[in-house]
Design an enzyme around this catalytic site. Structure first.
Site, mmCIF file in Angstrom:
data_model
loop_
_atom_site.group_PDB
_atom_site.id
_atom_site.type_symbol
_atom_site.label_atom_id
_atom_site.label_comp_id
_atom_site.label_asym_id
_atom_site.label_seq_id
_atom_site.Cartn_x
_atom_site.Cartn_y
_atom_site.Cartn_z
ATOM 1 N N TYR A 127 -13.091 -7.646 1.995
ATOM 2 C CA TYR A 127 -13.060 -8.212 3.050
ATOM 3 C C TYR A 127 -14.657 -8.674 3.087
ATOM 4 O O TYR A 127 -14.780 -9.312 3.630
ATOM 5 C CB TYR A 127 -12.673 -7.993 4.345
ATOM 6 C CG TYR A 127 -10.969 -8.578 4.648
ATOM 7 C CD1 TYR A 127 -10.020 -8.580 2.970
ATOM 8 C CD2 TYR A 127 -10.733 -10.058 5.361
ATOM 9 C CE1 TYR A 127 -8.500 -8.858 2.769
ATOM 10 C CE2 TYR A 127 -8.601 -10.183 5.285
ATOM 11 C CZ TYR A 127 -8.020 -9.493 4.275
ATOM 12 O OH TYR A 127 -6.428 -10.383 4.128
ATOM 13 N N LYS A 179 -5.076 2.065 -4.648
ATOM 14 C CA LYS A 179 -5.211 2.016 -6.371
ATOM 15 C C LYS A 179 -5.987 2.677 -6.973
ATOM 16 O O LYS A 179 -6.608 1.849 -7.372
ATOM 17 C CB LYS A 179 -5.097 0.727 -6.408
ATOM 18 C CG LYS A 179 -5.074 -0.388 -7.795
ATOM 19 C CD LYS A 179 -3.369 -0.027 -7.965
ATOM 20 C CE LYS A 179 -2.957 -1.120 -9.319
ATOM 21 N NZ LYS A 179 -1.355 -0.623 -10.054
ATOM 22 N N ASP A 214 0.491 -1.015 -5.440
ATOM 23 C CA ASP A 214 2.108 -1.687 -6.183
ATOM 24 C C ASP A 214 3.563 -1.295 -6.263
ATOM 25 O O ASP A 214 4.939 -1.574 -5.521
ATOM 26 C CB ASP A 214 2.025 -1.897 -7.444
ATOM 27 C CG ASP A 214 1.422 -0.634 -8.347
ATOM 28 O OD1 ASP A 214 1.067 0.384 -7.686
ATOM 29 O OD2 ASP A 214 1.469 -0.882 -9.783
ATOM 30 N N ASP A 238 -3.544 -5.848 4.826
ATOM 31 C CA ASP A 238 -3.284 -7.583 5.265
ATOM 32 C C ASP A 238 -1.587 -7.759 4.269
ATOM 33 O O ASP A 238 -0.817 -8.142 4.571
ATOM 34 C CB ASP A 238 -4.563 -7.763 4.464
ATOM 35 C CG ASP A 238 -4.274 -9.285 5.074
ATOM 36 O OD1 ASP A 238 -3.688 -9.959 5.811
ATOM 37 O OD2 ASP A 238 -4.800 -10.405 3.845
ATOM 38 N N ASP A 242 2.477 -8.518 6.289
ATOM 39 C CA ASP A 242 3.089 -9.250 6.142
ATOM 40 C C ASP A 242 4.726 -8.816 5.421
ATOM 41 O O ASP A 242 5.472 -8.937 5.582
ATOM 42 C CB ASP A 242 2.844 -10.609 5.107
ATOM 43 C CG ASP A 242 1.838 -11.408 6.124
ATOM 44 O OD1 ASP A 242 1.409 -10.977 7.256
ATOM 45 O OD2 ASP A 242 1.531 -12.654 6.047
#
Ligand code: NAI
Length: 346
Positions: A127, A179, A214, A238, A242
């Site tokens: 970001y 990751k 993942d 982020d 959601d």
């Protein structure tokens, strides 16, 4: 009667559904007798419309003074235009921790008894906005590049926040999501720091596990109950927040807090929902729950709990629900029913 010390706070109603859900939230806060004295400001598209600036100096100055804000969603142009005012606010006030709880409020949905908390690093990662296009052969966007940055200091800060929060709230486990198998530097530093801090400071106090992002996304769908508190880097946080909102009925149910050393901004996880803006049908609960977190933050747990309890009863006893939850109530009808509940519970 006990005197209430007024608490100055900045109010940014925001864009799209923002003004509608903010008005509903203010109805609830007024009924509670919340101590906030609002300084109303604009930002995002409303800032551009009223003073040509998506983050006007008056808004920044207000938060500098109050160090506390309730914010509706702010629109960000997609693929071009001005940089996100949300991201700029988080940078300006060093709001490094984004706390996003997801709790089942309505039984009988796809998933019962969800109680998860996402702790998202809020200032670093992908970001940072270090992005470039490289033009080739007359195509100005032939190559797109982005550089993510995670610092040791930033990782330490958010990992400490997550462990301290989890222990303070009596949680059982913190899962670090990464990751590091592929982005060995960018998210490797995050994992390495979390492991180290756990070994040195929290080993005897709480459980810890690691999960690749993942696999975490899949596990959240298959068996979300295996998680408790999750901590991760900015972009993964982020996306996964959601996803966890989807486990408890959608974005209309997911509040968030952006917390730094010197300021805190409370908001819904969702955006400005342009597809339903202006129709008076948005679910105001996410922003209301963010306001409840704001009440907790200023030490008014009594009022935060009263608001959460009244929301619960409005949903489950009065069965007043907006369309996203399968009901037919408008934003205003939900807020009106909630105010009645608050008055009864006071
Ligand atoms: P969104 O979160 O605004 O909407 C996604 C979907 O969820 C839409 O179908 C919308 O109708 C629904 N939805 C969201 N909130 C709802 C609510 N309270 N009640 C009922 N349904 C609701 O995401 P989208 O469309 O990707 O983004 C729209 C704008 O919001 C963009 O400009 C984006 O940059 C901005 N945004 C701002 C955020 C913030 O201010 N913190 C966070 C996320 C997006």
């Amino acid at each position: 009667m006990a005197t209430i010390t007024p608490i100055p706070a900045t109010l940014i109603p925001g864009d799209g559904i923002g003004p509608e859900i903010t008005a509903a939230t203010l109805m609830a806060l007024d009924a509670l007798g919340a101590p906030f004295v609002w300084d109303r400001q604009v930002a995002g598209a409303a800032g551009v419309a009223s003073c040509g600036d998506p983050l006007p100096p008056a808004c920044l100055n207000s938060i500098r003074k109050t160090k506390l804000a309730l914010k509706g969603p702010l629109e960000t142009p997609i693929g071009g235009g001005y940089r996100s005012s949300n991201v700029r606010l988080r940078e300006e006030f060093k709001l490094y921790a984004n706390l996003r709880p997801a709790l089942t409020l309505i039984p009988g949905g796809r998933y019962e008894n969800i109680d998860l908390v996402m702790v998202r690093e809020n200032n670093e990662g992908l970001y940072m906005g270090y992005e470039h296009f490289i033009p080739i052969d007359g195509d100005p966007h032939a190559v797109g590049m982005s550089t993510g940055i995670n610092t040791r200091q930033g990782c330490r800060r958010i990992v400490h926040f997550a462990f301290d929060y989890a222990i303070r709230k009596g949680r059982k486990k913190v899962t670090v999501v990464h990751k590091a198998n592929i982005m060995k530097a960018l998210t490797g530093i995050f994992l390495e720091t979390a492991r180290q801090i756990y070994e040195e400071e929290y080993k005897d106090k709480i459980a810890f596990e690691e999960c690749i992002v993942d696999a975490c996304a899949m596990k959240l769908v298959m068996n979300p109950w295996q998680f408790d508190v999750l901590v991760t880097t900015n972009l993964f946080g982020d996306i996964l927040s959601d996803q966890i909102a989807g486990l408890v009925g959608g974005l209309g149910m997911a509040p968030g807090a952006n917390i730094g050393e010197n300021a805190a901004i409370f908001e819904a996880v969702h955006g400005s929902a342009p597809d339903i803006a202006g129709q008076g049908i948005a679910n105001p609960i996410a922003l209301m729950l963010a306001a409840a977190m704001m009440l907790d933050h200023v030490g008014r747990l009594d009022l935060g709990n009263l608001l959460r309890r009244s929301i619960n009863e409005t949903l489950n006893e009065d069965k007043v629900r907006t369309g996203d939850l399968g009901g037919s109530a408008s934003t205003l009808e939900f807020a009106t029913a909630l105010v009645e509940r608050i008055k009864e519970n006071k």
